[in-house]
Design a protein around this motif. Structure first.
Motif, PDB file in Angstrom:
ATOM      1  N   ILE A  85     -49.900 -38.181  -9.002  1.00 62.19           N
ATOM      2  CA  ILE A  85     -51.134 -38.130  -8.214  1.00 62.19           C
ATOM      3  C   ILE A  85     -51.059 -37.013  -7.183  1.00 62.19           C
ATOM      4  CG2 ILE A  85     -52.725 -39.474  -6.770  1.00 62.19           C
ATOM      5  CD1 ILE A  85     -51.043 -41.992  -7.734  1.00 62.19           C
ATOM      6  N   THR A  86     -52.160 -36.300  -7.005  1.00 63.75           N
ATOM      7  CA  THR A  86     -52.314 -35.367  -5.898  1.00 63.75           C
ATOM      8  C   THR A  86     -53.741 -35.472  -5.385  1.00 63.75           C
ATOM      9  OG1 THR A  86     -51.862 -33.102  -5.137  1.00 63.75           O
ATOM     10  CG2 THR A  86     -53.055 -33.319  -7.221  1.00 63.75           C
ATOM     11  N   GLY A 110     -43.458 -31.909  -2.301  1.00 66.75           N
ATOM     12  CA  GLY A 110     -44.439 -30.907  -1.945  1.00 66.75           C
ATOM     13  C   GLY A 110     -44.409 -29.788  -2.972  1.00 66.75           C
ATOM     14  N   ALA A 111     -45.478 -28.970  -3.006  1.00 67.71           N
ATOM     15  CA  ALA A 111     -45.564 -27.883  -3.973  1.00 67.71           C
ATOM     16  C   ALA A 111     -46.194 -26.662  -3.318  1.00 67.71           C
ATOM     17  CB  ALA A 111     -46.394 -28.317  -5.180  1.00 67.71           C
ATOM     18  N   ALA A 138     -48.193 -30.873 -16.180  1.00 65.48           N
ATOM     19  CA  ALA A 138     -48.120 -32.332 -16.314  1.00 65.48           C
ATOM     20  C   ALA A 138     -49.005 -32.816 -17.456  1.00 65.48           C
ATOM     21  CB  ALA A 138     -48.527 -32.994 -14.999  1.00 65.48           C
ATOM     22  N   ARG A 139     -50.206 -32.245 -17.549  1.00 64.57           N
ATOM     23  CA  ARG A 139     -51.115 -32.642 -18.630  1.00 64.57           C
ATOM     24  C   ARG A 139     -50.600 -32.197 -19.994  1.00 64.57           C
ATOM     25  NH1 ARG A 139     -55.630 -30.960 -14.399  1.00 64.57           N
ATOM     26  NH2 ARG A 139     -56.062 -33.037 -13.522  1.00 64.57           N
ATOM     27  N   THR A 168     -49.481 -23.181  -7.158  1.00 64.30           N
ATOM     28  CA  THR A 168     -48.427 -24.053  -7.681  1.00 64.30           C
ATOM     29  C   THR A 168     -48.989 -25.427  -8.000  1.00 64.30           C
ATOM     30  OG1 THR A 168     -46.845 -22.841  -6.302  1.00 64.30           O
ATOM     31  CG2 THR A 168     -46.099 -24.907  -7.271  1.00 64.30           C
ATOM     32  N   ARG A 169     -49.905 -25.927  -7.153  1.00 66.29           N
ATOM     33  CA  ARG A 169     -50.565 -27.209  -7.420  1.00 66.29           C
ATOM     34  C   ARG A 169     -51.247 -27.189  -8.775  1.00 66.29           C
ATOM     35  NH1 ARG A 169     -55.726 -29.026  -7.418  1.00 66.29           N
ATOM     36  NH2 ARG A 169     -56.160 -31.165  -6.725  1.00 66.29           N
ATOM     37  N   ASP A 170     -52.032 -26.148  -9.020  1.00 65.51           N
ATOM     38  CA  ASP A 170     -52.747 -26.037 -10.284  1.00 65.51           C
ATOM     39  C   ASP A 170     -51.777 -25.916 -11.460  1.00 65.51           C
ATOM     40  OD1 ASP A 170     -55.563 -25.410 -11.536  1.00 65.51           O
ATOM     41  OD2 ASP A 170     -54.211 -23.899 -12.360  1.00 65.51           O
ATOM     42  N   SER A 171     -50.677 -25.204 -11.246  1.00 64.22           N
ATOM     43  CA  SER A 171     -49.679 -25.035 -12.306  1.00 64.22           C
ATOM     44  C   SER A 171     -49.014 -26.358 -12.650  1.00 64.22           C
ATOM     45  CB  SER A 171     -48.622 -24.008 -11.870  1.00 64.22           C
ATOM     46  OG  SER A 171     -49.220 -22.763 -11.548  1.00 64.22           O
ATOM     47  N   ILE A 172     -48.690 -27.152 -11.635  1.00 68.10           N
ATOM     48  CA  ILE A 172     -48.055 -28.456 -11.868  1.00 68.10           C
ATOM     49  C   ILE A 172     -49.005 -29.392 -12.611  1.00 68.10           C
ATOM     50  CG2 ILE A 172     -47.265 -30.558 -10.684  1.00 68.10           C
ATOM     51  CD1 ILE A 172     -45.914 -28.722  -8.630  1.00 68.10           C
TER      52      ILE A 172
END
Length: 413
Positions: free
Chosen positions: A300-301, A356-357, A321-322, A313-317
């Protein structure tokens, strides 16, 4: 005469009656928290033109430092990339010149009204010596959004990426060959008009400087402890927390110092009476936990609701993940989460890990969170510095950053 005009004015200005059906439609319209500003340079005659780049090399080149001695953001390369913009002429010819001080009038608007935004990105050297940028298109997209929000000029993303690639190639000797090292790039845009009037700047300067950096954690991952912060707010609906503005960062330093005085490395920013979990320090936050009813694993974010920075980095994770976790049964969510949700998951044994990312560290594992004086365990054993998901994300992202895995996210200069 006045009495005769007033009734007519009243009749002319009286609003038409609203039927109930119209009223129901009106209240269904959602409230938009983020404005969509037009770019200051939207109608200017000259766009950014890489073909006009001129290069003046330094006559006093530095000797790159021993990589083992590098401190993040303390050393800089020999040159800087600069380009000026004016309201009348648009973007002027870009230049690469020796790294030097800026000369600005004391009345320059950036000093008084914070007309400033920036980006953080890195260049990497792969095993074949090629120089790579990581998802520069995402940085340019965010850079333009930040600029437009504070009435600074925007630019053609492809043109600036091309210029940054040329600049990076010129400075490639500063990128160490060792894995984990990179060249941190800081594109910055400031308003340069000399005025004490609060107006859209009539001139601006976009410049890029570079700093060789080593691993954020030279001795490996070190899980951090956070203080849940409810006495100060990082961002709010309708504000600019989703933009990368310098003005967002300075107000966070005092709460960080207060948290440090109590033994915590960073703040976990909470928002509202519900105490929604937003960001950690200057990073996006991810929580891995099990669903209370089904036991399903969920990553979750916080959602991009206008208060959360659109981290690359958020978008990359989320994308990784998907791609890699969802097939194994994980649920990947962008949703609101409260501090009480984290507390209860920790008490119930459902917490898996928290991290954190961001660009600097990729991921930063969290050991515990202090909330209202209560410790919230984040799933790590005493002998662990990182959870499995954070470590896998770091490895997956670095594989694409350093070209081990050829991918569209990696831009070869």
């Amino acid at each position: 005469m006045l009495r005769q005009l007033l009734p007519r004015c009243g009749r002319a200005l009286r609003a038409p009656a609203i039927r109930p059906s119209q009223l129901s439609l009106a209240v269904q319209v959602p409230r938009w928290y983020s404005i969509k500003p037009e770019a200051a340079s939207a109608a200017k005659p000259l766009g950014l033109d890489p073909s006009k780049l001129s290069i003046t090399k330094t006559t006093s080149p530095k000797t790159p430092k021993d990589p083992a001695t590098l401190v993040f953001g303390r050393e800089f390369t020999d040159h800087m990339l600069t380009m000026e913009w004016t309201k009348t002429d648009g973007w002027l010819a870009p230049t690469i010149q020796p790294y030097q001080n800026l000369s600005l009038d004391p009345a320059t608007c950036v000093f008084h009204y914070a007309f400033e935004c920036f980006e953080g990105m890195k260049a990497y050297k792969d095993k074949n010596g090629n120089i790579r940028l990581f998802r520069p298109d995402k940085n340019m997209e965010r850079f333009n959004k930040s600029a437009a929000r504070i009435a600074l000029p925007t630019f053609d993303p492809a043109a600036l990426i091309e210029l940054i690639a040329k600049f990076t190639k010129l400075e490639e000797r500063f990128i160490p060959n060792e894995r984990g090292y990179s060249l941190y790039l800081r594109p910055t845009l400031i308003g340069t008009q000399k005025t004490l009037g609060v107006n859209p700047p009539g001139s601006a300067l976009l410049y890029v400087i570079a700093s060789p950096v080593g691993p954020y954690y030279p001795t490996g991952f070190k899980a951090v402890s956070l203080e849940a912060t409810d006495y100060a707010v990082r961002a709010w609906p309708g504000g600019v927390g989703d933009k990368k503005l310098g003005a967002n960062y300075a107000p966070c330093i005092v709460p960080q110092m207060e948290a440090a005085s109590r033994g915590f490395q960073q703040n976990l920013w909470l928002f509202g009476p519900e105490e929604y979990v937003t960001e950690v320090g200057t990073m996006n936050l991810f929580v891995a936990m099990k669903d209370k009813e089904t036991g399903q694993k969920e990553l979750i974010t916080a959602p991009l609701d206008g208060t959360i920075l659109e981290g690359v980095t958020r978008d990359s994770i989320l994308s990784l993940a998907r791609e890699k976790l969802a097939p194994d049964g994980w649920k990947i969510s962008e949703r609101k989460l409260t501090m009480r949700d984290l507390y209860e998951a920790s008490l119930d044994g459902r917490m898996i890990e928290v991290f954190g990312a961001g660009t600097a560290a990729v991921v930063s594992p969290v050991r515990k969170i202090s909330w209202k004086g209560k410790p919230v365990d984040c799933g790590l054993n005493d002998n662990e510095e990182s959870g499995e998901i954070a470590l896998r994300m770091k490895n997956w992202i670095e594989a694409r950053q350093y070209g081990d895995e050829e991918h569209e996210w990696s831009y070869v200069c």
